[in-house]
Scaffold this active site. Structure first.
Site, PDB file in Angstrom:
ATOM      1  N   PRO A   1      44.827  52.258  47.501  1.00  9.05           N
ATOM      2  CA  PRO A   1      46.123  52.575  46.927  1.00  9.05           C
ATOM      3  C   PRO A   1      46.257  52.275  45.438  1.00  9.05           C
ATOM      4  O   PRO A   1      45.680  51.321  44.932  1.00  9.05           O
ATOM      5  CB  PRO A   1      47.093  51.696  47.734  1.00  9.05           C
ATOM      6  CG  PRO A   1      46.267  50.623  48.323  1.00  9.05           C
ATOM      7  CD  PRO A   1      44.905  51.202  48.515  1.00  9.05           C
ATOM      8  N   ASN A   2      47.008  53.135  44.801  1.00 11.52           N
ATOM      9  CA  ASN A   2      47.385  53.052  43.389  1.00 11.52           C
ATOM     10  C   ASN A   2      46.258  53.394  42.424  1.00 11.52           C
ATOM     11  O   ASN A   2      46.490  53.485  41.217  1.00 11.52           O
ATOM     12  CB  ASN A   2      47.987  51.686  43.043  1.00 11.52           C
ATOM     13  CG  ASN A   2      49.234  51.414  43.843  1.00 11.52           C
ATOM     14  OD1 ASN A   2      50.085  52.280  43.983  1.00 11.52           O
ATOM     15  ND2 ASN A   2      49.332  50.221  44.400  1.00 11.52           N
TER      16      ASN A   2
ATOM     17  N   ARG B   1      48.493  53.040  34.783  1.00  9.14           N
ATOM     18  CA  ARG B   1      49.020  51.818  35.395  1.00  9.14           C
ATOM     19  C   ARG B   1      48.312  50.596  34.809  1.00  9.14           C
ATOM     20  O   ARG B   1      47.099  50.459  34.936  1.00  9.14           O
ATOM     21  CB  ARG B   1      48.801  51.853  36.908  1.00  9.14           C
ATOM     22  CG  ARG B   1      49.245  50.589  37.594  1.00  9.14           C
ATOM     23  CD  ARG B   1      48.986  50.658  39.101  1.00  9.14           C
ATOM     24  NE  ARG B   1      49.298  49.396  39.714  1.00  9.14           N
ATOM     25  CZ  ARG B   1      48.422  48.644  40.375  1.00  9.14           C
ATOM     26  NH1 ARG B   1      47.179  49.049  40.546  1.00  9.14           N
ATOM     27  NH2 ARG B   1      48.786  47.497  40.885  1.00  9.14           N
TER      28      ARG B   1
ATOM     29  N   TYR C   1      43.409  47.431  33.902  1.00 12.25           N
ATOM     30  CA  TYR C   1      42.516  48.402  34.530  1.00 12.25           C
ATOM     31  C   TYR C   1      41.852  49.365  33.558  1.00 12.25           C
ATOM     32  O   TYR C   1      41.013  50.169  33.966  1.00 12.25           O
ATOM     33  CB  TYR C   1      43.279  49.196  35.600  1.00 12.25           C
ATOM     34  CG  TYR C   1      43.843  48.316  36.682  1.00 12.25           C
ATOM     35  CD1 TYR C   1      43.011  47.709  37.616  1.00 12.25           C
ATOM     36  CD2 TYR C   1      45.206  48.064  36.764  1.00 12.25           C
ATOM     37  CE1 TYR C   1      43.520  46.883  38.602  1.00 12.25           C
ATOM     38  CE2 TYR C   1      45.728  47.243  37.753  1.00 12.25           C
ATOM     39  CZ  TYR C   1      44.873  46.660  38.666  1.00 12.25           C
ATOM     40  OH  TYR C   1      45.385  45.840  39.637  1.00 12.25           O
TER      41      TYR C   1
ATOM     42  N   ASN D   1      36.501  50.540  46.823  1.00 13.13           N
ATOM     43  CA  ASN D   1      37.476  49.741  46.091  1.00 13.13           C
ATOM     44  C   ASN D   1      38.741  49.795  46.941  1.00 13.13           C
ATOM     45  O   ASN D   1      39.521  50.741  46.845  1.00 13.13           O
ATOM     46  CB  ASN D   1      37.733  50.307  44.694  1.00 13.13           C
ATOM     47  CG  ASN D   1      38.695  49.456  43.901  1.00 13.13           C
ATOM     48  OD1 ASN D   1      39.440  48.653  44.466  1.00 13.13           O
ATOM     49  ND2 ASN D   1      38.695  49.639  42.593  1.00 13.13           N
TER      50      ASN D   1
ATOM     51  N   ALA E   1      44.705  47.114  46.786  1.00  4.44           N
ATOM     52  CA  ALA E   1      45.605  46.125  47.393  1.00  4.44           C
ATOM     53  C   ALA E   1      45.278  45.843  48.854  1.00  4.44           C
ATOM     54  O   ALA E   1      45.589  44.756  49.356  1.00  4.44           O
ATOM     55  CB  ALA E   1      47.054  46.586  47.262  1.00  4.44           C
TER      56      ALA E   1
ATOM     57  N   HIS F   1      43.281  42.483  50.229  1.00  5.40           N
ATOM     58  CA  HIS F   1      43.887  41.203  50.574  1.00  5.40           C
ATOM     59  C   HIS F   1      44.679  41.227  51.870  1.00  5.40           C
ATOM     60  O   HIS F   1      45.127  40.180  52.326  1.00  5.40           O
ATOM     61  CB  HIS F   1      44.817  40.766  49.437  1.00  5.40           C
ATOM     62  CG  HIS F   1      44.328  41.152  48.090  1.00  5.40           C
ATOM     63  ND1 HIS F   1      43.205  40.597  47.518  1.00  5.40           N
ATOM     64  CD2 HIS F   1      44.762  42.099  47.214  1.00  5.40           C
ATOM     65  CE1 HIS F   1      42.988  41.166  46.337  1.00  5.40           C
ATOM     66  NE2 HIS F   1      43.919  42.076  46.132  1.00  5.40           N
TER      67      HIS F   1
ATOM     68  N   GLU G   1      31.582  46.365  47.842  1.00  7.54           N
ATOM     69  CA  GLU G   1      32.984  46.275  47.419  1.00  7.54           C
ATOM     70  C   GLU G   1      33.037  46.228  45.897  1.00  7.54           C
ATOM     71  O   GLU G   1      32.281  45.489  45.264  1.00  7.54           O
ATOM     72  CB  GLU G   1      33.596  45.005  48.016  1.00  7.54           C
ATOM     73  CG  GLU G   1      35.031  44.770  47.650  1.00  7.54           C
ATOM     74  CD  GLU G   1      35.584  43.481  48.243  1.00  7.54           C
ATOM     75  OE1 GLU G   1      36.785  43.223  48.048  1.00  7.54           O
ATOM     76  OE2 GLU G   1      34.827  42.712  48.890  1.00  7.54           O
TER      77      GLU G   1
ATOM     78  N   HIS H   1      35.703  46.038  42.415  1.00  8.55           N
ATOM     79  CA  HIS H   1      37.026  45.850  41.807  1.00  8.55           C
ATOM     80  C   HIS H   1      36.875  45.983  40.300  1.00  8.55           C
ATOM     81  O   HIS H   1      35.977  45.375  39.708  1.00  8.55           O
ATOM     82  CB  HIS H   1      37.618  44.489  42.167  1.00  8.55           C
ATOM     83  CG  HIS H   1      37.913  44.376  43.617  1.00  8.55           C
ATOM     84  ND1 HIS H   1      39.005  44.977  44.187  1.00  8.55           N
ATOM     85  CD2 HIS H   1      37.225  43.771  44.621  1.00  8.55           C
ATOM     86  CE1 HIS H   1      38.983  44.745  45.489  1.00  8.55           C
ATOM     87  NE2 HIS H   1      37.913  44.021  45.776  1.00  8.55           N
TER      88      HIS H   1
ATOM     89  N   ARG I   1      43.005  36.417  38.245  1.00  6.70           N
ATOM     90  CA  ARG I   1      44.362  36.938  38.416  1.00  6.70           C
ATOM     91  C   ARG I   1      45.133  36.080  39.408  1.00  6.70           C
ATOM     92  O   ARG I   1      44.727  34.965  39.724  1.00  6.70           O
ATOM     93  CB  ARG I   1      44.279  38.398  38.843  1.00  6.70           C
ATOM     94  CG  ARG I   1      43.578  39.249  37.742  1.00  6.70           C
ATOM     95  CD  ARG I   1      43.571  40.699  38.017  1.00  6.70           C
ATOM     96  NE  ARG I   1      44.948  41.197  38.089  1.00  6.70           N
ATOM     97  CZ  ARG I   1      45.253  42.355  38.635  1.00  6.70           C
ATOM     98  NH1 ARG I   1      44.317  43.130  39.153  1.00  6.70           N
ATOM     99  NH2 ARG I   1      46.507  42.754  38.679  1.00  6.70           N
TER     100      ARG I   1
END
Length: 184
Positions: free
Chosen positions: A45-46, A53, A58, A109, A112, A115, A133, A135, A142
């Site tokens: 997502p996103n 964003r 990012y 990736n 969200a 988590h 994975e 990121h 963060r």
């Protein structure tokens, strides 16, 4: 609900619709030559908002730019790259289930869902393929809630904080993993 899903990603390199039942992947056009291996690059997502964003976190590259990076790396590494993105957890899981017999490895990736999604971790485990994975940001620098990943527990490798280059590094590592498995 219909049997086709709208896809959030509208890259010129991918189709705008997919049929989960048949898994008409959202990817680059089929190549005419055989590749060493096939890798699904899955984005959560996103990530469709990359470039606009939080560019301080990012970067300014878009998801189309990431798709191009993966395509170019795939050509260099002799990999067939299937690239897609969804904001819907169930869609990501459907694609993972369908990929079980269609790809040799997964680069993900989960964004969200990293988590929160035991379901995505379970789907990755069920596939029984190598998983890397990725990121874009260094999640460990963060907020504390971003430090935990359900996906990391099932991943063969984790790449964080390398920007979009992390996707290329993941594909390079996937080649090594797949070659090592083939040699056994």
């Amino acid at each position: 609900m219909t049997d086709t899903a709208e896809c959030a990603h509208t890259s010129p390199y991918v189709e705008k619709r997919c049929e989960p039942a048949a898994l008409r992947f959202l990817f680059y056009p089929l190549e005419t030559t055989m590749s060493f291996a096939s890798v699904l690059v899955l984005n959560g997502p996103n990530l469709n908002l990359l470039g606009t964003r939080e560019p301080a976190i990012y970067g300014s590259e878009t998801l189309d730019d990431v798709a191009r990076l993966c395509r170019d790396a795939g050509e260099r590494l002799d990999l067939s790259i299937d690239f897609c993105q969804s904001n819907a957890e169930h869609q990501l899981i459907d694609w993972l289930h369908a990929a079980r017999t269609k790809v040799d490895g997964i680069v993900i990736n989960p964004a969200a869902y990293t988590h929160t999604s035991v379901a995505i971790a379970d789907a990755l485990t069920a596939i029984e393929k190598p998983v890397i994975e990725v990121h874009i940001s260094n999640v460990h620098r963060r907020e504390a809630f971003r430090h935990h990943s359900y996906v990391s527990a099932v991943a063969d490798a984790i790449i964080v904080g390398c920007g979009t280059q992390g996707y290329v590094l993941a594909l390079e590592r996937m080649v090594t993993i797949l070659k090592n498995r083939a040699a056994k």
